[in-house]
Design an enzyme around this catalytic site. Structure first.
Site: not given
Ligand code: 13P
Length: 265
Positions: A9, A11, A99, A101, A171, A177, A216
């Site tokens: 991904n 991003k 996702h 985010e 996730e 991250g 991560s």
């Protein structure tokens, strides 16, 4: 046997020049691994670069490309949105949905995720539904409840048959991250809980659905996660921007599937 899947991904990263270099380095490293079969590699590119990625991956063994998001509408006056049929036109194989985010910054609820999944399935694309708990949820001991509820609500209006192409990505939000990842046993436990939730719908859905891990994930921690029986690959953020790391993660998914196949005989 479920075919392991590793998706990068990207991003909101990259540009024409750096993407080109990343893809050519990646394909050089990963091509022989993919040609031996038994695994799949995907790239979730920013929308403006989907065509660039498609041109580079088209015709390559075991490569798919897809979007990081899709509209929950079919077509029409929805400025800025991208429909599932447009993604299909660019020969995308999948889109991420829900996702964290997007859940956090764009109010993407479970019911929005559910509508997006339906649009993707209508267009013949694979929805990669992302689920995951916050640190607060984990510390309060409700991680499994929250994550399994995200799955249940996203599939609520779907028949088992129409839900069958779905891929799940677990996730944990606190692992994205941050350099922290779920321990292999915690991740396995959550993947097993998700599979159990699917089995309440149908045994076939539970045993065929790929559940990949993200948060991560790196070339140093992927092997032990991929060894877990219910982890079928990875959704890789930061490390997918480095072709050397990403190619290693893809290769590790193949090793774990080879050893799983040999122990099951
Ligand atoms: P990182 O691998 O950078 O933690 O990102 C994970 C992720 O969000 C992939 O979708």
């Amino acid at each position: 046997m479920r075919t392991p899947l590793v998706i990068g991904n990207w991003k909101m990263n990259g540009d024409m020049v750096s993407n080109e270099k990343c893809l050519s380095d990646l394909l050089e490293r990963v091509g022989p691994t993919l040609e031996t079969g038994g695994i799949e590699m995907g790239i979730a590119a920013p929308a403006p670069y989907l065509f660039q990625v498609a041109v580079r991956l088209k015709g390559r063994a075991a490569c798919v490309w897809g979007s990081q998001d899709v509209s929950d509408e079919g077509s029409g006056a929805f400025t800025g949105e991208i429909s599932a049929f447009m993604l299909k036109d660019f020969e995308c194989g999948f889109s991420l949905v829900g996702h964290s985010e997007r859940r956090a910054r764009h109010a993407e609820t479970n019911s929005v995720a559910s509508r997006k999944i339906q649009r993707l399935i209508e267009a013949g694309l694979i929805p990669v539904l992302c689920v995951g708990e916050s640190l607060e949820d984990r510390q309060a001991g409700r991680a499994e409840v929250v994550v399994c509820e995200q799955l249940r609500e996203a599939l609520v209006s779907m028949s088992d048959d129409s839900a069958s192409p779905i891929v799940l990505a677990y996730e944990p939000v606190w692992a994205i991250g941050t350099g922290k990842q779920a321990s292999p046993s915690d991740a396995q436990q959550m993947h097993a809980a998700l599979r159990e939730t699917l089995s309440q719908r149908s045994d076939a859905l539970a045993s065929n659905t790929r559940i990949i891990y993200g948060g991560s994930l790196t070339a140093s921690n992927a092997a032990v996660l991929f060894e877990q029986p219910d982890i079928d690959g990875g959704l890789v953020g930061g490390a997918s921007l480095d072709p050397v790391s990403f190619a290693s993660i893809v290769a590790l998914s193949q090793l774990s599937s080879v050893s799983a196949a040999s122990t099951s005989h």
